[in-house]
Write an enzyme that holds these catalytic residues in place. Structure first.
Site, PDB file in Angstrom:
ATOM      1  N   ARG A   1      -7.668  -0.446  -6.531  1.00  0.00           N
ATOM      2  CA  ARG A   1      -7.879   0.688  -5.613  1.00  0.00           C
ATOM      3  C   ARG A   1      -8.044   1.957  -6.461  1.00  0.00           C
ATOM      4  O   ARG A   1      -7.248   2.193  -7.377  1.00  0.00           O
ATOM      5  CB  ARG A   1      -6.710   0.836  -4.626  1.00  0.00           C
TER       6      ARG A   1
ATOM      7  N   ASP B   1      -1.877  10.849  -2.363  1.00  0.00           N
ATOM      8  CA  ASP B   1      -2.325   9.771  -3.254  1.00  0.00           C
ATOM      9  C   ASP B   1      -2.691  10.279  -4.635  1.00  0.00           C
ATOM     10  O   ASP B   1      -2.596   9.555  -5.625  1.00  0.00           O
ATOM     11  CB  ASP B   1      -3.506   9.025  -2.637  1.00  0.00           C
TER      12      ASP B   1
ATOM     13  N   ARG C   1       0.863  -1.180   0.000  1.00  0.00           N
ATOM     14  CA  ARG C   1       0.000   0.000   0.000  1.00  0.00           C
ATOM     15  C   ARG C   1       0.905   1.238   0.000  1.00  0.00           C
ATOM     16  O   ARG C   1       2.117   1.134   0.125  1.00  0.00           O
ATOM     17  CB  ARG C   1      -1.017   0.003   1.153  1.00  0.00           C
ATOM     18  N   GLY C   2       0.250   2.408  -0.136  1.00  0.00           N
ATOM     19  CA  GLY C   2       1.020   3.632  -0.304  1.00  0.00           C
ATOM     20  C   GLY C   2       1.137   3.897  -1.800  1.00  0.00           C
ATOM     21  O   GLY C   2       1.523   2.999  -2.561  1.00  0.00           O
ATOM     22  N   ALA C   3       0.806   5.122  -2.219  1.00  0.00           N
ATOM     23  CA  ALA C   3       0.636   5.398  -3.652  1.00  0.00           C
ATOM     24  C   ALA C   3       1.832   4.969  -4.523  1.00  0.00           C
ATOM     25  O   ALA C   3       1.648   4.200  -5.479  1.00  0.00           O
ATOM     26  CB  ALA C   3       0.298   6.875  -3.847  1.00  0.00           C
TER      27      ALA C   3
HETATM   28  O1  MRU Z   1      -4.457   3.421   2.222  1.00  0.00           O
HETATM   29  P1  MRU Z   1      -2.988   3.579   2.076  1.00  0.00           P
HETATM   30  O2  MRU Z   1      -2.206   3.035   3.228  1.00  0.00           O
HETATM   31  O3  MRU Z   1      -2.483   3.074   0.748  1.00  0.00           O
HETATM   32  O4  MRU Z   1      -2.779   5.155   2.077  1.00  0.00           O
HETATM   33  C1  MRU Z   1      -1.482   5.677   1.983  1.00  0.00           C
HETATM   34  C2  MRU Z   1      -1.435   7.145   2.089  1.00  0.00           C
HETATM   35  O5  MRU Z   1      -2.434   7.818   2.225  1.00  0.00           O
HETATM   36  C3  MRU Z   1      -0.082   7.773   1.925  1.00  0.00           C
HETATM   37  O6  MRU Z   1       0.024   8.934   2.677  1.00  0.00           O
HETATM   38  C4  MRU Z   1       0.130   8.131   0.448  1.00  0.00           C
HETATM   39  O7  MRU Z   1      -0.144   7.032  -0.358  1.00  0.00           O
HETATM   40  C5  MRU Z   1       1.493   8.591   0.184  1.00  0.00           C
HETATM   41  S1  MRU Z   1       2.678   7.299   0.282  1.00  0.00           S
HETATM   42  C6  MRU Z   1       4.193   7.916  -0.107  1.00  0.00           C
END
Ligand code: MRU
Length: 353
Positions: free
Chosen positions: A93, A243, A50-52
Site C-alpha cells: 500500500r 496516513d 489496515r490503518g497506518a
Molecule cells: O484505508 P485504511 O482503512 O487503511 O485507512 C485508514 C485511515 O485513513 C486512518 O484514518 C489512518 O490510517 C489513521 S489510523 C490511526
C-alpha cells in the site's frame, strides 16, 4: 460470536502473528494466523489489517517472518534476502508512511546487528515486538495530550470522526479514537458522530463496532450528512487520524477528510489530526508529493453482490485525500499538540530539551 475484552489487531503468539480480520467485522470476529511474510503482504494489501500504525506494526512482523524464512548462510546473502522482503512489503500500500518507516527500522536493525544470523533474527523479532509495544504507549500518550487540546466548552463534547483511527488501526487504543476514549474516560464526551466512510465503510463497520464494545455513545451518519450536522450545531470538534503528514503539516487521511476540514472551517469548528510522529514524512516539504492509493473501482460501483450503476460508467476511487495544513487546528502527537506549520520547529525544540 465471542467478543474480545481488548482489541489488539496485530499480536505475536508463540511463532506466528494473529490478525483480527477487519474485512469481516462487524458480522464476524475472526482471527487470521500469519506464518509467512508473503501472507502478511497479502493481509496488508487486502486490508485484513489496515490503518497506518497497524500496517506499520504488521510490516515489522512481516520483515521478521521474511528473515526467519531466509536460508542464507552468510550475512551478505541474508541482507539481500531481507531487501527483497522489504520490497514485497513496500509494494502493498503506498500512502501510509508508517509502513515504510517500520520496514526502514527493521532493515536498519538488521544492518547494524552484529553476531550470528540466528542472533540477528532474534533481534529482528524483538524489534518488531518493540514497534508494537511502543505504538500502544504512543496511542495512550496521544489520548492524554488530545484531552488537553479539546475545547474547554461545552463540558461534554460531540466529536465527529472519519474512517477508523481506533484500536483496530493501531497496536491498540487508537489515535483519533484514542483521544475519544480518553475524553470518554474523563467524562468529557457526550457522543461520537462516526462518518460511515464510503466506499470501504470503516466508520460504519469498525469505528461504530469499537464504540459499541465499550458502550461509548455513537451515532452513525453517512459522509454527506457531516456538513448538515455541523450547520445544525450538532458537532463541537472534529478529530481524525492520518496516513502521512508532510513536513509543513499537510495531512493525507481517508478520502473525505478534506471536505470535513473545509466544512469545519466554514462552521468555526476546530479540526484536529491525531497521529504518532512515525506518520510524519520529513522528506516531503508539502502534501503534493504524498502518493495517493487508487483502489479497485468495484469498491465504488458494487455493494455486496449488487451493482449500483449502469454499465458504461467510468470510476475514480482514490483511497485518501490531502488536507492543507491551514485547515488543521493542531496535530496531536505522543509528544504534545503542535501547530501544523510549526511541526519542525516544535520538535527540534523538544529534542534540544
Ligand atoms: O484505508 P485504511 O482503512 O487503511 O485507512 C485508514 C485511515 O485513513 C486512518 O484514518 C489512518 O490510517 C489513521 S489510523 C490511526
Amino acid at each position: 460470536m465471542t467478543l474480545p475484552t481488548h482489541v489488539y489487531p496485530v499480536v505475536w503468539q508463540d511463532d506466528h502473528v494473529r490478525l483480527i480480520d477487519q474485512t469481516r467485522l462487524p458480522a464476524e470476529y475472526s482471527i487470521v494466523e500469519i506464518h509467512r511474510c508473503e501472507d502478511m503482504a497479502v493481509a496488508i494489501q487486502t486490508m485484513i489489517v489496515r490503518g497506518a500504525p497497524a500496517i506499520g506494526v504488521a510490516a515489522g512482523f512481516g520483515m521478521y517472518l521474511g528473515a526467519r524464512e531466509s536460508q542464507a548462510g552468510d550475512r551478505a546473502a541474508f541482507l539481500s534476502d531481507l531487501e527483497t522482503v522489504a520490497e514485497t512489503l513496500r509494494a502493498t500500500r503506498p500512502t501510509a508512511v508508517n509502513l515504510f518507516w517500520a520496514i526502514g527500522r527493521m532493515l536498519k536493525t538488521a544492518y547494524e546487528t552484529t553476531g550470528s544470523l540466528t542472533d540477528t533474527k532474534q533481534v529482528l523479532l524483538e524489534t518488531a515486538q518493540a514497534i508494537a509495544a511502543e505504538d500502544l504507549q504512543t496511542c495512550l500518550a496521544i489520548g492524554v495530550h488530545g484531552l488537553q487540546a479539546l475545547p474547554a466548552s461545552p463540558t461534554k463534547l460531540r466529536i465527529l470522526t472519519h474512517c477508523n483511527a481506533g484500536a483496530l488501526a493501531t497496536a491498540g487504543y487508537g489515535t483519533a479514537l484514542g483521544v475519544i476514549r480518553s475524553a470518554w474516560g474523563s467524562d468529557r464526551l457526550e457522543r461520537v458522530y462516526a462518518d460511515e466512510t464510503r466506499p470501504r465503510l470503516q466508520g460504519a463497520k469498525l469505528t461504530a463496532w469499537e464504540c459499541v464494545q465499550e458502550e461509548i455513545p455513537v451515532t452513525l451518519i453517512t459522509d454527506s450528512m457531516a456538513a448538515h450536522c455541523m450547520q445544525q450545531g450538532m458537532i463541537d470538534v472534529v478529530v481524525v487520524g492520518a496516513d502521512r503528514i508532510a513536513a509543513n503539516g499537510d495531512t493525507a487521511n481517508k478520502i473525505g477528510t478534506y471536505s470535513l476540514a473545509l466544512c469545519a472551517k466554514a462552521h468555526h469548528i476546530p479540526f484536529f489530526v491525531a497521529a504518532p510522529l512515525s506518520t510524519i514524512d520529513w522528506q516531503l516539504s508539502n502534501g503534493s508529493g504524498i502518493p495517493i492509493e487508487q483502489r479497485d473501482p468495484i469498491e465504488v460501483y458494487q455493494v455486496g453482490n449488487t451493482r449500483l450503476c449502469p454499465l458504461g460508467v467510468e470510476f475514480y476511487n482514490p483511497a485518501f485525500d490531502v488536507t492543507p495544513a491551514d485547515l488543521i487546528a493542531g496535530i496531536i502527537t505522543e509528544h504534545g499538540v503542535f501547530a501544523p506549520n510549526q511541526l519542525q520547529v516544535s520538535l527540534s525544540k523538544l529534542e534540544a530539551g
